[in-house]
Design a protein around this motif. Structure first.
Motif, short mmCIF file in Angstrom:
data_model
loop_
_atom_site.label_atom_id
_atom_site.label_comp_id
_atom_site.label_asym_id
_atom_site.label_seq_id
_atom_site.Cartn_x
_atom_site.Cartn_y
_atom_site.Cartn_z
N LEU A 53 1.31 -1.47 0.04
CA LEU A 53 0.24 0.23 -0.32
C LEU A 53 0.98 1.31 0.24
CD1 LEU A 53 -2.78 0.87 0.17
CD2 LEU A 53 -2.67 0.78 1.99
N VAL A 54 0.66 2.64 -0.95
CA VAL A 54 1.66 3.68 -1.49
C VAL A 54 1.46 4.48 -0.64
CG1 VAL A 54 3.33 4.44 -2.80
CG2 VAL A 54 2.63 2.23 -2.94
N MET A 55 1.30 5.19 0.39
CA MET A 55 0.94 6.53 0.86
C MET A 55 2.08 7.25 0.47
SD MET A 55 -0.40 7.88 4.44
CE MET A 55 0.51 7.02 5.78
N ASP A 56 0.94 7.96 -0.65
CA ASP A 56 1.86 9.65 -1.00
C ASP A 56 1.71 10.97 0.26
OD1 ASP A 56 3.78 9.04 -2.66
OD2 ASP A 56 2.19 8.11 -4.16
N LEU A 57 2.06 11.11 0.96
CA LEU A 57 1.86 12.76 1.48
C LEU A 57 2.10 13.98 0.46
CD1 LEU A 57 3.32 11.39 4.80
CD2 LEU A 57 1.24 11.50 4.21
N ALA A 58 1.66 15.16 0.74
CA ALA A 58 1.24 16.34 0.69
C ALA A 58 3.38 16.91 0.82
CB ALA A 58 1.02 17.70 0.85
N SER A 59 3.91 17.47 -0.17
CA SER A 59 5.24 18.16 -0.54
C SER A 59 5.65 18.41 0.80
CB SER A 59 5.66 18.22 -1.56
OG SER A 59 5.46 17.35 -2.70
N ASP A 60 6.70 18.57 1.85
CA ASP A 60 7.22 19.41 2.37
C ASP A 60 7.19 20.65 2.56
OD1 ASP A 60 9.68 18.86 1.22
OD2 ASP A 60 10.87 17.52 2.91
#
Length: 355
Positions: A53-60
């Motif tokens: 499961l790949v979770m992409d967060l908002a960029s830092d």
């Protein structure tokens, strides 16, 4: 034969290995990392993209991408919740939700924090996809009989064995577990008793435990991913997930569903500012970390699919690695501990190049 359990043999290895001798007689002992680095390719097991499961967060703040990869728990554990998680990912349900809880030395939690409706004065949340299962509390564990039925049946897990070999492994597992419970190892090592279970062992690369009533269950180690829930009998749908960022909260075992583990990107979760509200929830909504998307790796373009493999916990290399973790004899250490909690023997996972 790919043995499913190796409690007795690995416990014997930990006991038999000398932990004290004259310095002049001490051989050179490799570190756990050195043992893993020397493992042959045959000792590594590929993880299917459909189990990631790949979770992409908002960029830092500096514009750097933040990706977290979760390996889902294999059958027969927690499968009702995992089926829900697959449906939630397919529906893109998590897109636009957030990380909304960070409790120090405990968990990071994500899901739909909702929003305040000025007309009703209530907090509204996203509607869940149709067809999610309501999973009973009984699914937190599996009985020994149920486990043996599973491994003797048609199973598709990595390292699947023939019916004949599975039958032999099942008999060995049952016999070994009974013997180990009747004759616990006299030193507190990772293959014997622990504070929360009669026995602990690794199952296809996952830390698990056996209770005195012959119930098997996955355990809460650092990086474990579980399902948030309300009070019993609610068991959660899988829409609210958390990961352990502190000392292993083993008191949660058998009280909440473990569905996976973080295998990459943990630094993006464990380093987040702690929430100031009750239980570490962010009181200020602006502190929540937006989630851009959560997808199964198999749903991503081939070039973007991360690929990993884990060290086979039935391989000789893992036995040596586990012994080295329990009895550190490499140069930095003065006194070997003589044992280790199962959560102090993390299963090595590595990223590999795409095929």
């Amino acid at each position: 034969m790919n043995r499913l359990f190796s409690i007795a043999s690995l416990a014997a290895l930990a006991i038999a290995t000398p932990v004290a001798a004259q310095e002049s007689e001490q051989p050179e002992y490799p570190s756990p990392n050195a043992i893993v680095e020397a493992a042959p390719a045959s000792d590594w097991v590929k993880i299917a993209p459909s189990d990631l499961l790949v979770m992409d967060l908002a960029s830092d703040a500096e514009g750097n991408p933040r990706r977290v990869v979760i390996q889902l728990m294999p059958a027969p554990f927690s499968q009702g919740w995992i089926r829900n998680i697959r449906k939630l990912a397919a529906a893109h349900w998590w897109d636009g939700t957030s990380i909304n809880r960070v409790q120090d030395n405990y968990v990071v939690q994500w899901g739909d924090a909702g929003y305040d409706n000025p007309e009703s004065g209530e907090t509204e949340q996203k509607a869940l996809p149709e067809g999610l299962e309501t999973v009973p509390e009984s699914e937190y564990v599996i009985s020994m009989d149920g486990f043996l039925d599973f491994i003797l049946g048609d199973q598709q897990e990595p390292g699947a064995v023939s019916a004949e070999d599975a039958a032999m492994a099942a008999m060995e597992a049952a016999s070994g577990a009974a013997d180990a419970m009747a004759n616990p190892t006299p030193v507190p090592n990772w293959g014997g008793r622990d504070s929360y279970a009669e026995l602990v062992q690794f199952y296809w690369g996952w830390p698990t435990a056996i209770a005195s009533d012959d119930q098997l269950f996955p355990v809460h180690c650092y990086g474990a991913v579980g399902v948030g829930r309300n009070y019993s009998p609610d068991t959660g749908s899988g829409a609210e997930l958390y990961t352990v960022i502190g000392h292993a909260p083993r008191h949660l075992d058998r009280n909440i569903a473990v569905v996976g583990r973080i295998i990459e990107g943990m630094e993006y979760l464990s380093s987040l500012p702690r929430g100031k509200g009750d239980l570490g929830f962010y009181e200020d909504a602006s502190k929540r970390v937006p989630i851009a998307s959560i997808r199964l790796a198999s749903a991503l373009p081939a070039a973007d699919q991360p690929r990993f493999e884990y060290l086979d916990t039935e391989a000789e290399t893992f036995a040596k690695y586990a012994d080295a973790r329990a009895n550190r004899r490499d140069p930095f250490f003065i006194v070997p501990a003589g044992g280790a909690d199962i959560c102090n023997i993390p299963v090595p996972v590595r990223r590999v190049m795409g095929e």
